[in-house]
Motif scaffolding. Sequence first.
Motif, short mmCIF file in Angstrom:
data_model
loop_
_atom_site.label_atom_id
_atom_site.label_comp_id
_atom_site.label_asym_id
_atom_site.label_seq_id
_atom_site.Cartn_x
_atom_site.Cartn_y
_atom_site.Cartn_z
N GLY A 43 44.95 23.31 56.59
CA GLY A 43 44.62 23.88 57.89
C GLY A 43 44.58 25.39 57.86
O GLY A 43 44.88 26.05 58.84
N TYR A 44 44.17 25.94 56.72
CA TYR A 44 44.00 27.39 56.59
C TYR A 44 42.59 27.70 57.04
O TYR A 44 41.62 27.28 56.38
CB TYR A 44 44.24 27.82 55.14
N MET A 45 42.44 28.39 58.15
CA MET A 45 41.15 28.52 58.82
C MET A 45 40.40 29.80 58.48
O MET A 45 39.65 30.32 59.28
CB MET A 45 41.34 28.39 60.34
N ARG A 46 40.58 30.29 57.26
CA ARG A 46 39.84 31.47 56.81
C ARG A 46 39.10 31.10 55.52
O ARG A 46 39.63 30.38 54.68
CB ARG A 46 40.79 32.63 56.50
N LEU A 47 37.91 31.63 55.38
CA LEU A 47 37.18 31.46 54.14
C LEU A 47 37.75 32.42 53.10
O LEU A 47 37.96 33.59 53.39
CB LEU A 47 35.68 31.75 54.33
N LEU A 48 38.01 31.91 51.92
CA LEU A 48 38.53 32.75 50.83
C LEU A 48 37.36 33.47 50.16
O LEU A 48 36.28 32.90 49.99
CB LEU A 48 39.27 31.88 49.81
N SER A 49 37.60 34.69 49.74
CA SER A 49 36.55 35.47 49.09
C SER A 49 36.28 34.92 47.69
O SER A 49 37.16 34.31 47.07
CB SER A 49 36.96 36.94 48.98
N PRO A 50 35.07 35.15 47.17
CA PRO A 50 34.78 34.74 45.79
C PRO A 50 35.77 35.33 44.78
O PRO A 50 36.16 34.65 43.83
CB PRO A 50 33.36 35.26 45.56
N ALA A 51 36.23 36.55 45.01
CA ALA A 51 37.18 37.19 44.08
C ALA A 51 38.52 36.45 44.09
O ALA A 51 39.12 36.21 43.04
CB ALA A 51 37.38 38.65 44.45
N PHE A 52 38.99 36.06 45.27
CA PHE A 52 40.26 35.33 45.36
C PHE A 52 40.13 33.97 44.70
O PHE A 52 40.99 33.55 43.92
CB PHE A 52 40.69 35.18 46.83
N VAL A 53 39.04 33.27 45.00
CA VAL A 53 38.81 31.94 44.40
C VAL A 53 38.74 32.05 42.88
O VAL A 53 39.31 31.24 42.16
CB VAL A 53 37.55 31.28 44.99
#
Length: 191
Positions: free
Chosen positions: A90-100
């Motif tokens: 339920g984490y409602m933020r898109l993760l950045s490509p760098a974080f992923v």
Amino acid sequence: MAERTRVAVLLSGRGSNMQSLVAASRAPDARYDIVLVASDKPEAPGLTWAAGQGIATFAASPKGRPKAEFEGEIDAALRAAGVELIALAGYMRLLSPAFVAAWAGRILNIHPSLLPKYKGLDTHARAIAAGDTVAGASVHLVTEALDDGPVIGQTQVPVMADDTADTLAARVLVAEHALYPAALNGFLSAR
């Protein structure tokens, strides 16, 4: 018994899936421990529950600052806690490509549809509108594309003739609480 994997849960709300992961982690055959619960919402009820269980918590608000700065704070907290795998619940933020990319192969998410169907939001209303007879939930590896990583577990829930998006969501959530811990354990056992 193999050493347990150190898992962090990222959430934005009440954390019901986090609670099921914590409960399952207490079983003798669990392959993981929840060592940190982190949120983008300092007021998230899930943080209060986790702290009450003696689990370390971290919160940082992304408001008014660059995404890289906010994600850098989350990343630093994860690394300081020795986290090896991230479970989004339920984490409602898109993760950045760098974080992923920095956590590639080590981020799981639970999504309330039978992926690849209904990526994104409003999954239950979309399943009902399509006339689907089954809905469900999927646990998948997170990649840069939204809800697109390899599926590692799914569970099905029947769609009833009188279902609304809310009634279907409530039944799917119950199924998620069983699916996520089992999928996480299975994923770690296979590694």
